[in-house]
Design a protein around this motif. Structure first.
Motif, PDB file in Angstrom:
ATOM      1  N   LEU A 158      -7.363   7.288   0.110  1.00 41.69           N
ATOM      2  CA  LEU A 158      -6.907   7.361  -1.277  1.00 41.69           C
ATOM      3  C   LEU A 158      -6.627   8.800  -1.695  1.00 41.69           C
ATOM      4  CD1 LEU A 158      -9.268   4.748  -2.980  1.00 41.69           C
ATOM      5  CD2 LEU A 158      -6.885   4.473  -2.291  1.00 41.69           C
ATOM      6  N   TYR A 208       1.132   3.622  -3.007  1.00 41.58           N
ATOM      7  CA  TYR A 208       0.038   4.506  -3.385  1.00 41.58           C
ATOM      8  C   TYR A 208       0.023   5.784  -2.557  1.00 41.58           C
ATOM      9  CZ  TYR A 208      -1.283   0.173  -5.626  1.00 41.58           C
ATOM     10  OH  TYR A 208      -1.253  -0.964  -6.392  1.00 41.58           O
ATOM     11  N   ARG A 238       0.813  -1.223   0.000  1.00 43.28           N
ATOM     12  CA  ARG A 238       0.000   0.000   0.000  1.00 43.28           C
ATOM     13  C   ARG A 238       0.847   1.275   0.000  1.00 43.28           C
ATOM     14  NH1 ARG A 238      -2.972  -2.547   4.599  1.00 43.28           N
ATOM     15  NH2 ARG A 238      -4.576  -3.904   3.713  1.00 43.28           N
TER      16      ARG A 238
END
Length: 470
Positions: free
Chosen positions: A456, A425, A422
């Motif tokens: 996000l 990102y 992760r």
């Protein structure tokens, strides 16, 4: 006679009625254990095959992914020489051999605008192209890829790529690095008690030299005297500070003071306020600065400790006291003899540094508000980003391999690999800030990996990690 238990018959009947069910459950558990054992065995075999494949490819000199170093690019999964970058690499090795110091080399490269390799992220943004840190230069100077070799688990093999450096320049560089490494060890050994007797903690208690050794490396500290006989719980105000931090801070403050002759002249004793001494103040302070730069080891005992009388580490500042007469004599040297007399002043000069001791990753450092050189890359954070990028490359190159197989080949658990993945990102500016050492002081590798389910949205990520305010 001992009476026969009245419940014996009922117990035997219970056993006979449940024996079939117990046997069935036992067989099911046995089957499950066998299947799980075979699954684990298969994962281990797959991981071993992947590791063997990587090792065999490395022995053949193949490039197995990752970020290419300065001087090389990757084309069709092979390293090719980037001639535009290869020449600066040769110059770096040549200048190190001429200067003999990574610190001087770093300064020269920064002045000459020779920066690290510029790279393009997957989203098209640029990163890198920054001044070299000393750690990056040490790594570059020891990278065997520049002489046409690939390395795997400490072993070097002939690579498929061409060499950038000639063998003589490489050997000369390695010998110089070894010589300087021995010199640094001698410096550490001989400089263990530089501030003994003049260093005090926030409560005014004297601090004494101490050390610890890990993997053959000696780490020096100054600790409050109470910690030598009692625990931290008994003396919560006691301090334990890496020696190199305090010593570098003291040296920097003295150098900064010497670089301000106008302010310096106000603190000198009256005997040095005459025009004859003021005329030579710039020249004399510059000579002392050069002396401190060239041979700081000798200067600690021969110069600095002659005028440094006290250093106290407060929570928000560091205070230093200098004997004004001894400091003036250190500046003017032989010229100071005529100014000393029986009535010489012994006033104290107090220098204050606004500095807070904070933990960054696994290390402590002094944070100075408004200082221009606060950027300190945290190697543990950088290694996390590098491992995350390497994991992503392994996934892209693996084809149909599962995350369990890839994690096994990278010597990590699937859950850790998932959390690590992760990090790829994160917002590009967050990754760039970490690589440049501009991350928040409180951000550590443990904090970054605690829960990697970050939002996000890039702005929300910056807020979550302390790069921006809500």
């Amino acid at each position: 006679l001992v009476p026969f238990p009245t419940h014996a018959y009922s117990s035997s009947r219970l056993i006979s009625h449940t024996s079939g069910r117990t046997t069935f459950q036992g067989a099911g558990q046995l089957t499950l254990n066998v299947l799980l054992s075979f699954a684990q065995f298969e994962r281990e075999v797959t991981g071993e095959r992947i590791r063997d494949k990587i090792a065999a490819s490395k022995k053949k000199g193949m490039w197995m992914g990752g970020l290419p170093p300065l001087g090389f690019d990757v084309q069709e999964r092979k390293l090719v020489v980037n001639e535009k970058e290869a020449e600066p690499v040769r110059q770096i090795f040549g200048r190190y051999c001429a200067l003999g110091s990574v610190r001087e080399l770093q300064r020269e490269l920064e002045i000459g605008k020779t920066f690290s390799k510029s790279r393009i992220a997957t989203d098209g943004s640029e990163y890198g192209g920054k001044p070299f840190s000393r750690g990056a230069l040490y790594q570059l100077l020891q990278n065997k890829i520049y002489i046409g070799l690939t390395t795997h688990r400490g072993e070097a093999y002939p690579g498929e790529h061409p060499a950038i450096l000639d063998h003589d320049l490489w050997e000369k560089t390695q010998k110089l690095l070894d010589t300087n490494r021995v010199g640094r060890r001698a410096l550490e050994k001989n400089g263990t008690k530089r501030l003994a007797g003049v260093l005090f903690d926030a409560s005014g208690e004297a601090m004494t030299p101490s050390h610890a050794s890990k993997k053959g490396i000696r780490y020096r500290y100054y600790i409050s005297k109470s910690l030598t006989t009692n625990s931290k719980d008994e003396h919560p105000e006691a301090q334990r500070i890496p020696a190199i931090l305090v010593e570098e801070l003291v040296i920097k403050r003295i150098k900064y003071f010497l670089q301000d002759p106008k302010g310096l002249s106000q603190f000198l004793p009256k005997a040095y306020q005459s025009a004859a001494f003021q005329l030579h103040l710039d020249e004399s302070s510059e000579e002392l600065l050069i002396k401190l730069e060239q041979n700081i080891t000798t200067c600690w005992s021969d110069v600095i400790l002659n005028f440094l009388t006290r250093v106290q580490i407060h929570r928000d500042r560091v205070e230093m006291q200098l004997n004004s007469q001894a400091f003036a004599q250190a500046i003017f040297g032989d010229k100071a003899a005529s100014a000393s007399d029986d009535d010489a002043e012994d006033d104290e000069i107090t220098l204050t540094i606004s500095a807070t001791l904070k933990r960054t990753g696994k290390e402590l450092r002094f944070v100075i508000p408004g200082a221009a050189d606060q950027a300190t890359p945290d190697q543990s954070l950088i290694r996390l980003l590098q491992r995350a990028h390497a994991l992503q490359l392994a996934i892209e190159q693996s084809g149909s391999a599962s995350i369990e197989e890839i994690a096994s080949s990278q010597n990590m658990t699937p859950s850790y690999a998932t959390r690590l993945m992760r990090l790829n990102y994160l917002a590009p500016d967050i990754a760039a800030a970490i690589l440049d050492g501009n991350q928040p002081v409180e951000l550590s590798a443990k904090m970054l990996m605690k829960d990697t389910r970050y939002p996000l949205g890039w702005h929300e990520q910056r807020i979550a990690l302390g790069f921006a305010q809500a």
